[in-house]
Each structure stands twice: as structure tokens, then as C-alpha cells.
Motif scaffolding. Structure first.
Motif, PDB file in Angstrom:
ATOM      1  N   GLU A   1      48.870  31.609  44.180  1.00  0.00           N
ATOM      2  CA  GLU A   1      49.361  31.089  42.907  1.00  0.00           C
ATOM      3  C   GLU A   1      50.868  30.848  42.950  1.00  0.00           C
ATOM      4  O   GLU A   1      51.361  29.848  42.422  1.00  0.00           O
ATOM      5  CB  GLU A   1      49.024  32.055  41.770  1.00  0.00           C
ATOM      6  N   ASN A   2      51.610  31.763  43.568  1.00  0.00           N
ATOM      7  CA  ASN A   2      53.062  31.598  43.671  1.00  0.00           C
ATOM      8  C   ASN A   2      53.420  30.427  44.572  1.00  0.00           C
ATOM      9  O   ASN A   2      54.375  29.684  44.308  1.00  0.00           O
ATOM     10  CB  ASN A   2      53.707  32.885  44.184  1.00  0.00           C
ATOM     11  N   ILE A   3      52.657  30.267  45.647  1.00  0.00           N
ATOM     12  CA  ILE A   3      52.899  29.152  46.561  1.00  0.00           C
ATOM     13  C   ILE A   3      52.666  27.822  45.843  1.00  0.00           C
ATOM     14  O   ILE A   3      53.439  26.869  45.991  1.00  0.00           O
ATOM     15  CB  ILE A   3      51.992  29.268  47.799  1.00  0.00           C
ATOM     16  N   LYS A   4      51.608  27.750  45.038  1.00  0.00           N
ATOM     17  CA  LYS A   4      51.287  26.515  44.323  1.00  0.00           C
ATOM     18  C   LYS A   4      52.416  26.101  43.390  1.00  0.00           C
ATOM     19  O   LYS A   4      52.697  24.908  43.234  1.00  0.00           O
ATOM     20  CB  LYS A   4      49.998  26.699  43.529  1.00  0.00           C
TER      21      LYS A   4
ATOM     22  N   GLU B   1      24.359  32.871  40.654  1.00  0.00           N
ATOM     23  CA  GLU B   1      23.426  31.758  40.480  1.00  0.00           C
ATOM     24  C   GLU B   1      22.845  31.328  41.827  1.00  0.00           C
ATOM     25  O   GLU B   1      22.766  30.135  42.148  1.00  0.00           O
ATOM     26  CB  GLU B   1      24.119  30.584  39.776  1.00  0.00           C
ATOM     27  N   LYS B   2      22.476  32.324  42.619  1.00  0.00           N
ATOM     28  CA  LYS B   2      21.826  32.143  43.923  1.00  0.00           C
ATOM     29  C   LYS B   2      22.718  31.453  44.960  1.00  0.00           C
ATOM     30  O   LYS B   2      22.237  30.986  45.981  1.00  0.00           O
ATOM     31  CB  LYS B   2      20.515  31.364  43.770  1.00  0.00           C
ATOM     32  N   LYS B   3      24.018  31.403  44.683  1.00  0.00           N
ATOM     33  CA  LYS B   3      24.959  30.829  45.644  1.00  0.00           C
ATOM     34  C   LYS B   3      25.939  31.901  46.099  1.00  0.00           C
ATOM     35  O   LYS B   3      26.405  32.711  45.283  1.00  0.00           O
ATOM     36  CB  LYS B   3      25.734  29.661  45.008  1.00  0.00           C
ATOM     37  N   ALA B   4      26.252  31.907  47.397  1.00  0.00           N
ATOM     38  CA  ALA B   4      27.205  32.884  47.920  1.00  0.00           C
ATOM     39  C   ALA B   4      28.569  32.673  47.276  1.00  0.00           C
ATOM     40  O   ALA B   4      29.026  31.543  47.112  1.00  0.00           O
ATOM     41  CB  ALA B   4      27.311  32.753  49.440  1.00  0.00           C
ATOM     42  N   VAL B   5      29.205  33.771  46.896  1.00  0.00           N
ATOM     43  CA  VAL B   5      30.550  33.711  46.322  1.00  0.00           C
ATOM     44  C   VAL B   5      31.544  33.652  47.475  1.00  0.00           C
ATOM     45  O   VAL B   5      31.582  34.556  48.312  1.00  0.00           O
ATOM     46  CB  VAL B   5      30.832  34.926  45.423  1.00  0.00           C
ATOM     47  N   THR B   6      32.334  32.597  47.536  1.00  0.00           N
ATOM     48  CA  THR B   6      33.263  32.408  48.652  1.00  0.00           C
ATOM     49  C   THR B   6      34.658  32.081  48.141  1.00  0.00           C
ATOM     50  O   THR B   6      34.838  31.686  46.996  1.00  0.00           O
ATOM     51  CB  THR B   6      32.803  31.263  49.575  1.00  0.00           C
ATOM     52  N   ARG B   7      35.619  32.258  49.029  1.00  0.00           N
ATOM     53  CA  ARG B   7      36.995  31.822  48.785  1.00  0.00           C
ATOM     54  C   ARG B   7      37.273  30.648  49.707  1.00  0.00           C
ATOM     55  O   ARG B   7      37.202  30.776  50.935  1.00  0.00           O
ATOM     56  CB  ARG B   7      37.974  32.968  49.074  1.00  0.00           C
ATOM     57  N   ASP B   8      37.578  29.496  49.129  1.00  0.00           N
ATOM     58  CA  ASP B   8      37.925  28.330  49.935  1.00  0.00           C
ATOM     59  C   ASP B   8      39.359  28.456  50.430  1.00  0.00           C
ATOM     60  O   ASP B   8      40.237  28.954  49.717  1.00  0.00           O
ATOM     61  CB  ASP B   8      37.792  27.049  49.110  1.00  0.00           C
ATOM     62  N   THR B   9      39.591  27.992  51.640  1.00  0.00           N
ATOM     63  CA  THR B   9      40.939  27.956  52.202  1.00  0.00           C
ATOM     64  C   THR B   9      41.304  26.505  52.495  1.00  0.00           C
ATOM     65  O   THR B   9      40.529  25.775  53.128  1.00  0.00           O
ATOM     66  CB  THR B   9      41.033  28.803  53.489  1.00  0.00           C
ATOM     67  N   TRP B  10      42.479  26.096  52.014  1.00  0.00           N
ATOM     68  CA  TRP B  10      42.919  24.706  52.114  1.00  0.00           C
ATOM     69  C   TRP B  10      44.294  24.615  52.778  1.00  0.00           C
ATOM     70  O   TRP B  10      45.101  25.526  52.645  1.00  0.00           O
ATOM     71  CB  TRP B  10      43.050  24.086  50.725  1.00  0.00           C
TER      72      TRP B  10
ATOM     73  N   ILE C   1      49.273  26.556  52.944  1.00  0.00           N
ATOM     74  CA  ILE C   1      47.927  27.040  53.262  1.00  0.00           C
ATOM     75  C   ILE C   1      47.563  28.037  52.170  1.00  0.00           C
ATOM     76  O   ILE C   1      48.165  29.113  52.077  1.00  0.00           O
ATOM     77  CB  ILE C   1      47.877  27.691  54.653  1.00  0.00           C
ATOM     78  N   ILE C   2      46.580  27.668  51.346  1.00  0.00           N
ATOM     79  CA  ILE C   2      46.296  28.444  50.137  1.00  0.00           C
ATOM     80  C   ILE C   2      44.819  28.791  50.053  1.00  0.00           C
ATOM     81  O   ILE C   2      43.979  28.198  50.731  1.00  0.00           O
ATOM     82  CB  ILE C   2      46.718  27.688  48.867  1.00  0.00           C
ATOM     83  N   ARG C   3      44.532  29.740  49.148  1.00  0.00           N
ATOM     84  CA  ARG C   3      43.158  30.187  48.900  1.00  0.00           C
ATOM     85  C   ARG C   3      42.765  29.813  47.477  1.00  0.00           C
ATOM     86  O   ARG C   3      43.606  29.723  46.587  1.00  0.00           O
ATOM     87  CB  ARG C   3      43.066  31.697  49.062  1.00  0.00           C
ATOM     88  N   GLY C   4      41.475  29.613  47.247  1.00  0.00           N
ATOM     89  CA  GLY C   4      40.998  29.296  45.914  1.00  0.00           C
ATOM     90  C   GLY C   4      40.890  27.801  45.695  1.00  0.00           C
ATOM     91  O   GLY C   4      40.341  27.066  46.520  1.00  0.00           O
ATOM     92  N   GLU C   5      41.446  27.331  44.575  1.00  0.00           N
ATOM     93  CA  GLU C   5      41.393  25.912  44.250  1.00  0.00           C
ATOM     94  C   GLU C   5      42.456  25.133  45.030  1.00  0.00           C
ATOM     95  O   GLU C   5      43.556  25.632  45.254  1.00  0.00           O
ATOM     96  CB  GLU C   5      41.617  25.699  42.754  1.00  0.00           C
ATOM     97  N   LYS C   6      42.126  23.902  45.412  1.00  0.00           N
ATOM     98  CA  LYS C   6      43.088  23.072  46.122  1.00  0.00           C
ATOM     99  C   LYS C   6      44.136  22.539  45.150  1.00  0.00           C
ATOM    100  O   LYS C   6      43.952  22.556  43.928  1.00  0.00           O
ATOM    101  CB  LYS C   6      42.385  21.914  46.820  1.00  0.00           C
ATOM    102  N   LEU C   7      45.236  22.070  45.696  1.00  0.00           N
ATOM    103  CA  LEU C   7      46.286  21.463  44.893  1.00  0.00           C
ATOM    104  C   LEU C   7      45.917  20.005  44.624  1.00  0.00           C
ATOM    105  O   LEU C   7      45.866  19.182  45.547  1.00  0.00           O
ATOM    106  CB  LEU C   7      47.627  21.540  45.637  1.00  0.00           C
ATOM    107  N   LYS C   8      45.684  19.660  43.363  1.00  0.00           N
ATOM    108  CA  LYS C   8      45.172  18.342  43.029  1.00  0.00           C
ATOM    109  C   LYS C   8      46.164  17.222  43.318  1.00  0.00           C
ATOM    110  O   LYS C   8      45.780  16.112  43.635  1.00  0.00           O
ATOM    111  CB  LYS C   8      44.757  18.317  41.556  1.00  0.00           C
ATOM    112  N   GLU C   9      47.467  17.524  43.174  1.00  0.00           N
ATOM    113  CA  GLU C   9      48.461  16.459  43.340  1.00  0.00           C
ATOM    114  C   GLU C   9      48.897  16.293  44.794  1.00  0.00           C
ATOM    115  O   GLU C   9      49.892  15.628  45.071  1.00  0.00           O
ATOM    116  CB  GLU C   9      49.683  16.737  42.461  1.00  0.00           C
TER     117      GLU C   9
END
Length: 288
Positions: free
Chosen positions: A130-133, A251-260, A143-151
Motif C-alpha cells: 500500500e505504501n509503495i502504491k 466460494e470454492k476458490k483458493a484464496v491467493t495473493r497476486d504478485t505484480w 513489485i507489489i502484492r494484492g491489486e495491480k496499479l490501474k494507472e
């Protein structure tokens, strides 16, 4: 004034203490104090007021710090222009990286990169995503975790599944009541865990919550039987052989952390950045 002095000044402003700055740049506190005194003598102005908690810039200090920022940025831009026109890959590569990725993968990646391009200067900052974003425009690559930077241009590197570990078994038909230990991370990580715990409230009920600063501390607390811990697979695969665990599903889906890896459009024109991004895009994170 040397460029090193300007960089020390900016680090003092960022961290706010002589002790913390000395630790960050790996020199002694007296050496930092001496450089600050030299800079104040050079400009003929007091740069900081020394309070019990942190250094506070004086009005003159604010102007000097701004001058330092502009000087360092001009130097970086000049090196990058040289890198664009020169045959050898050189210049500065500025990276902001999630703490977990910097601990787990970045040493190997940077080791390979610096061996191939020894003339490139690495400017690295690590921390919570969050601080990096919030400051992503200051860096060539984030290089971040979670949601990607949209801009930005964002390239997905890997999914990181989450597991909950404990020294005690997870019963299938009974309520498990244990403390839960978490490590400092961004809000999206805590939201994932809270959502999963809400779905599991008939099976897992945290008695109390403890938060520690580092993921390694969290692992060690769990291993000592202090409580449960939700950990990403990238730093906990070896734990599966020794401790009870269950994967997180919603909801039957594995909980993951995306890395971007995220970067501004056009930044790949800098050869040192393009070669680093190529290395990242071809790195096998899953096999490590």
C-alpha cells in the motif's frame, strides 16, 4: 557538496532520526552527524531541529531538502540518458518491492541481474505494498502484492495461495478456539483473512489476535504453539511437512495473493529497466 551528501540528507528527512539513518545506509551514527554538520556549515543554515522523537526541518532546511531532491533527480535522469545512448547497460534502476518478495525472491533475482550488468546502480526500497502504491511514480519498477496499479502497465508474476497453520490439529466437526497471529501487511491481505474467518466461524474461532511486525516472527510464534497463523505458500511450503494446516477457500476458490510488477508506459526504453523486467517476466517463482 557531493551527491552522497544530498542522498544522506534525503534519507535523514525520510527516516527522521540519525540512528535510523545510520542503520539504513550502513555507516556509524557519528559519521552521519558529521556529514549533517558539514552540510549545515556549507549552506550556513541549520537544516533540522532536533526533537526527542525526530528531526524536523527548519524553513531553510525545507528549501535545502527540496534542492537536494532536485539535484538527485537531475543526476538520475542524466545517468539514464547516458544509459540510453551508451553500448553498455548502465545507469540507475530504482525498484520498490514488497517486503515478502524482497526477502524471498529478490536476492536471487538481483544477484543474477548485477552479475550480468555490473555497471547498473540499484536503488531499492522495500515495504508494504500500500505504501509503495502511494509513491509508485518515484520508481522505475514496483513489485507489489494484492491489486495491480490501474494507472500503470502491470504484469502478473504469480499467484500465492494462503494457508492457516497451527501446532494443533484442525478438527473437522468441532470448533477450534485458538489465538491467531498476524503480521503487518496491507489492508487487502487482512480483508482476505477476515472474510475467510467469517465464513469459518462455526469451525474456527480466534480467541484473541496478536500482530507482529515481520512474517518470520509470525512463523516463529506459530511454531512455538502461541497460536494459529495465516501464511502465504511462498514462505511456508516447508512448514507443511511438520505442522497441521488447511488451505483457504472462499466460494470454492483458493484464496491467493497476486504478485505484480508495475511500471509507467515508456519506461522500457531505458535498457537497464527493460533487461530487469525481462528477467522478472521469465523468472520461475513457483519452482523456487
Amino acid at each position: 557538496m557531493r551527491m552522497d551528501d544530498y542522498e544522506i540528507l534525503l534519507k535523514l528527512y525520510e527516516i527522521g532520526t540519525i540512528r535510523g539513518t545510520a542503520k539504513a545506509i550502513l555507516i556509524s551514527q557519528p559519521a552521519v552527524t558529521q556529514r549533517l554538520k558539514y552540510m549545515e556549515n556549507y549552506f550556513g543554515e541549520e537544516i533540522f531541529i532536533r526533537t526527542s522523537k525526530r528531526l524536523l526541518p527548519t524553513p531553510a532546511g525545507e528549501q535545502i531538502i527540496q534542492h537536494a531532491k532536485e539535484t538527485v533527480e537531475k543526476e538520475r535522469q542524466f545517468k539514464n540518458r547516458l544509459a540510453e545512448t551508451g553500448e553498455a547497460i548502465q545507469g540507475t534502476l530504482s525498484i520498490a518491492c514488497s517486503s515478502l518478495i524482497s526477502q524471498r525472491y529478490l536476492p536471487d533475482i538481483l544477484g543474477e541481474y548485477t552479475a550480468a550488468y555490473p555497471k547498473v546502480t540499484i536503488d531499492l526500497v522495500t515495504g508494504i505494498s500500500e505504501n509503495i502504491k502511494q509513491n509508485h511514480k518515484q520508481y522505475h519498477v514496483c513489485i507489489i502484492r494484492g491489486e495491480k496499479l490501474k494507472e500503470t502497465t502491470s504484469v502478473h508474476l504469480f499467484d500465492d495461495p494462503l494457508y492457516i497453520f497451527d501446532t494443533e490439529p484442525f478438527p473437522e466437526q468441532a470448533l477450534k478456539e485458538r489465538p491467531i497471529i498476524s503480521f503487518k501487511s496491507d489492508d487487502s491481505m487482512h480483508e482476505l483473512v477476515d472474510s475467510w474467518l467469517f465464513e469459518q466461524q462455526n469451525y474456527i474461532k480466534p480467541q484473541k489476535k496478536m500482530t507482529v511486525d515481520q512474517i518470520e516472527t509470525c512463523k516463529q510464534f506459530m511454531k512455538q504453539g502461541i497460536g494459529m497463523a495465516v501464511l502465504p505458500g511462498s514462505v511456508s511450503n516447508h512448514l507443511k511437512e511438520h505442522y497441521p494446516y488447511i488451505p483457504l477457500f472462499l466460494e470454492k476458490k483458493a484464496v491467493t495473493r497476486d504478485t505484480w510488477v508495475c511500471f509507467q508506459e515508456g519506461i522500457r526504453q531505458l535498457p537497464q529497466v527493460d533487461h530487469f523486467l525481462r528477467l522478472l517476466e521469465n523468472y520461475d517463482f513457483v519452482a523456487v
